[in-house]
Write an enzyme that holds these catalytic residues in place. Sequence first.
Site, PDB file in Angstrom:
ATOM      1  N   GLY A   1       0.801  -1.211   0.000  1.00 51.01           N
ATOM      2  CA  GLY A   1       0.000   0.000   0.000  1.00 51.01           C
ATOM      3  C   GLY A   1       0.833   1.259   0.000  1.00 51.01           C
ATOM      4  O   GLY A   1       0.716   2.101  -0.903  1.00 51.01           O
TER       5      GLY A   1
ATOM      6  N   GLU B   1       2.889  -7.397   6.653  1.00 51.89           N
ATOM      7  CA  GLU B   1       2.837  -8.858   6.722  1.00 51.89           C
ATOM      8  C   GLU B   1       4.081  -9.494   7.318  1.00 51.89           C
ATOM      9  O   GLU B   1       4.012 -10.580   7.897  1.00 51.89           O
ATOM     10  CB  GLU B   1       2.574  -9.413   5.315  1.00 51.89           C
ATOM     11  CG  GLU B   1       1.132  -9.163   4.941  1.00 51.89           C
ATOM     12  CD  GLU B   1       0.833  -9.264   3.455  1.00 51.89           C
ATOM     13  OE1 GLU B   1       0.346 -10.296   3.043  1.00 51.89           O
ATOM     14  OE2 GLU B   1       1.092  -8.276   2.730  1.00 51.89           O
TER      15      GLU B   1
END
Lengths: 696, 328, 165
Positions: free
Chosen positions: A504, A662
């Site tokens: 992002g 992540e």
Amino acid sequence: MTTVDMRYTGSALDRVEGLEKVTGRARYAFENFPADLVYAVPVQAAIARGEIRAVDVDAVLEHPGVIAAIWYGNAPRLVPSDNADLAVFQSRRVAYRGQYIAVVVAETYEEAKEAARLLRVEYAAEDHDVRLRADHPNMYRPEKVNPNYPTDTEHGDPDTALTVAPVLVDATYSTPAEHNNPMEPHATVAEWDGDALTLYDSTQGASGVRDTVAPLFGVPPANVRVISPHVGGGFGSKGGPSPYVIIAALAARHVGRPVKLAVTRQQMFAVTGYRTPTIQRVRLGANADGRLTAIVHDAFEQSSTITEFAEQTTTPTRIMYAAPHRRTTHRLVRLDVPTPSWMRAPGECPGMFALESAMDELAIACQIDPVELRIRNEPDADPESGLPFSSRNLVACLREGARRFGWADRDPAPGVRRRDRLLIGTGVAASTYPVYRRPSQATAQAHRDGRFTVRIAAADIGTGARTVLTQIAADTLRTSPDQVLVEIGDSALPAASLAGGSMGTASWGTAVVRACEALVEGLDRRDGDLPAAGMESSADTTEEIGAQRRLSRHAFGAQFAEVGVDTDTGETRVLRLLGVFAAGRIINPKTARSQFIGGMTMGLSMALFEESIMDLEFGDYLNRDLAQYHVAACADVRDIEALWVEEDDPHLNPMGTKGIGEIGIVGTAAAVANAVHHATGVRIRDLPIRLDKLMR
Amino acid sequence: MRPFAYERATDVRSAVATLSERPDAVYLGGGTNLVDLMRLGVVSPEMLVDVTRVVDATIEESAGGGLLIGAGVRNGDLTADPLVRGRYPVLAQAVLSGASGQIRNMATVGGNLLQRTRCSYFQDTSKPCNKRRPGSGCPAREGDHRNLAILGHSSSCVATHPSDMAVALAALGAVVHVEGRHGPRTVPMPGLHRLPGDEPDRDTVLEPGDLITAVELPELPFATRSRYRKVRDRASFAFAVVSVAAALDVADGVVRDCRIALGGVAPVPWRAELAESALRGAAATAAEFGRAADIELAQARPLRDNGFKVPLARNVLVGVLTDLAEAR
Amino acid sequence: MDVQLSVNQDQHPITVDTRETLLDTLREQLDLTGAKKGCDHGQCGACTVLVDGRRVKSCLALTVTMDDREITTVEGLADGDTPHPLQAGFIEHDAFQCGYCTPGQLCSSVGMLAEFAAGWPSVVTPDVSAAPHLDEGEIRERMSGNLCRCGAYVNIVAAIGQAGR
């Protein structure tokens, strides 16, 4: 490459939407109320395979408030697409238990729910097959693995190298199916105005939902608007539209009124994706000094009969350690199970549990410290592609982590440290996650009062995207964050990639920087003299990203765990977790720390608790609520800290960032399992580390 | 959820009269389990009689030297009560280890005793379950039963009783006060809950219309030395895998008396009477505790995947008793 | 059924289906969407509100039982425009990410601190008959009925610890 002059980036700005969230004003998808709305409650298949013979629509229409009951027999036809999961009510076939097969629409939620409960469905059931096993006769080699990696790779002669290796580790690991379980269940409010559709949806990517939904209804994407200013977590499960979105839109069109539909927590275990269970065989060949000669990592996974989702489980093994002989493979079997999908670090997360557990086993076999073993096998370039790393600071993370954690005087002997009824142990594992970046568009607008508005169809699912984009824009615009309003979460804004793949900030940030740079240039040209309407610039990063130099780009990290295992009960508690990461430049140390710690917390949860249990007789995930599917609760999370090492990588993007959403979950489970072995001498190769596996 | 009528009871007698006449009506207490089961479609009453305003919600000393706990006392208030905490710590600990603070603030003592099992099959109306739909079968026997019973189960049901509080009450030998069609009566614990046999749909010995009005704790001075230990899959907010409630009376290294019950192992809170008799008069040593545990657990008939509960229950029992013996 | 509901000291005369939970009434009828529906089964805590000052799960409470109670939701915690100290603390400590569990965490921590002030023990209190001492272990245990999938627990505990002192 031009880079941003950092003033606010790097500072610990509070979340810009913080006040909205703590006062309850932040509005999530289901919290929208178009006039004349009705409620939709979908119905799930009660068989795992077969056909729907009939649905008794007439009977439920007699119940109070019921407006419609829709199934294959009376549903409008959608335009065929290649996503079989989204072809709701387009066939009599049932592909898995829990698949949405009908929907009831009523004036109130209670009326819809009761009618859905009473809806009589007649099936022709067939025998189902829902058990993943490595020797399943239908195992096959998919053409690629998610998102677009080669299925298998091979270098040198790994079979011979394993045969002659002085030290061999050959172990099989398994990870269970796990469900994302964001706190906000998936929900949509769908409203048609003629051929125009508005969706208030809980999604990680408004642009993607628009582009997927529009063609199914035969309308141009411009006719569909997806609004999602706040999203209550996703962890991959809200990456693309799930069937419920289509059902809401279809139902709204069918009844001619706005429809609200929320997936229930129980339904989420069938219809919103999950992490595939894996069976992984890892073979490591090494010299006595621990230097790897061969690495072979074979993964076996499942997908549904209607959609192929092949997770990239062994891809981290392709870049982690040097070894001349190596092979990675993926094999898939199509079962009568729900379609698996993305869950936080798909591939890397389960794959690194196996690889990093095996590295711990190798350290013990070679009698080498596990930190040192990893440093000894550090490659100087990507071991498979041969490409240079844009930056790689795994060794720095391991060393810094070891220093902070107090690793130096660790006694490697397992099962010897006692504190009351606890056996204490420590473990380490490495983390990694690829650096992705996708094209996005953005606009930046200057207003005459000195304020700016930046627009991009990005999503903040809790990552802090709105905040870091504000910081990035402020620096590029040479102003302060309180002068910048960043508008996201709406497909009417310039198209953007989804909030996924930890990309992002890199993807959206690049577009925001370029739009802001163009605006600053324009303002400079006009010497600050603004027309009444202000001034706007836009950017599209397709070309810039396409021209990116080929390099091996990855973030790395090291995680250290201390556990206590109760000798009476086998209960494992994580006493301490430390993660040290190298992930490029950190835009906001406050929200970044939260992201790392959040990933590690989910990793702890994966290590000890999470497991979706397949009911072999009925063919569904059995423990489908939060009392039966355990995620870490507050009491489970004691002492977690996340740090990072300085990393100045000029080959990434204007901000110099790598993704951080992540990597925190990658390696945690292995660090915990390795610590459990150190504590007890018991090697747990199948997650989760439940107490019965440690009971003696 | 099926539509239902809601009525607020004005007094205990009329509530009992209403339910005695209407088999489709149920009492509503804190609702934490009932409302959930209604939402799942597991139970579908046509009428709820709200008794929260008529059932006693106070805790007072009883004539027999024990405590009389109104069935309407919220679990949170029970754990806050100084008499309970001081005289019966095992009960306070058991209740504190159950559910969450929010649920303890809602749930009543009476409702806690009448909780239904959390067996996955019982809660899933799309699957058979003899407890929910008599005669439909028990998929748990061959299916997922890792956390189900090792003691007292039958061929028709292998579910466990979920309450922690009930385990402590069974150990303490509490007496349940019931108002029924024919007036008030008492039911001793254990004895309120029944083993499934071939009627697993009946969890307790209560008759239609029966309303629990109070729970009486007997005078038990040595219960000041009592403890509840709950083993669970996560550190908090989870049902027991195995739990032990115990009180121990030791003098000169010899067990004078004891009370022991096990949770998470049986369809009822399991009073360990065999272990208790083996221990009375025995040396208060880990070896004797282990021997007593073995005698109790010799009755265990574990299923395919829950055999680990036998050594687990033994270890926890020995651990709790050892701690109590060492406590001063 | 007709019910008079008092929420954040506002009176709401409403008609409800007997099946309706307090959570659904707040969200769907009164437009008080601060209380969240995370599981609808009392298993996540996102729906936590205060009833007569005590924290409860509004997804398990039938609205028809609530007509003589005072309900406080997250919308009622602030003092006008001044956030409650816990709200400010949650922002300062970054005690949330997606924000969906946050209203429940906040209402729960307000109720929890009141229980603590009243001397209620928890299962980790070393001596259940004695007054508890507010430390991180106590906060963690007492807040375990509020799940957070983003993993903000360490920051939540820090924020509550600061407010509780």
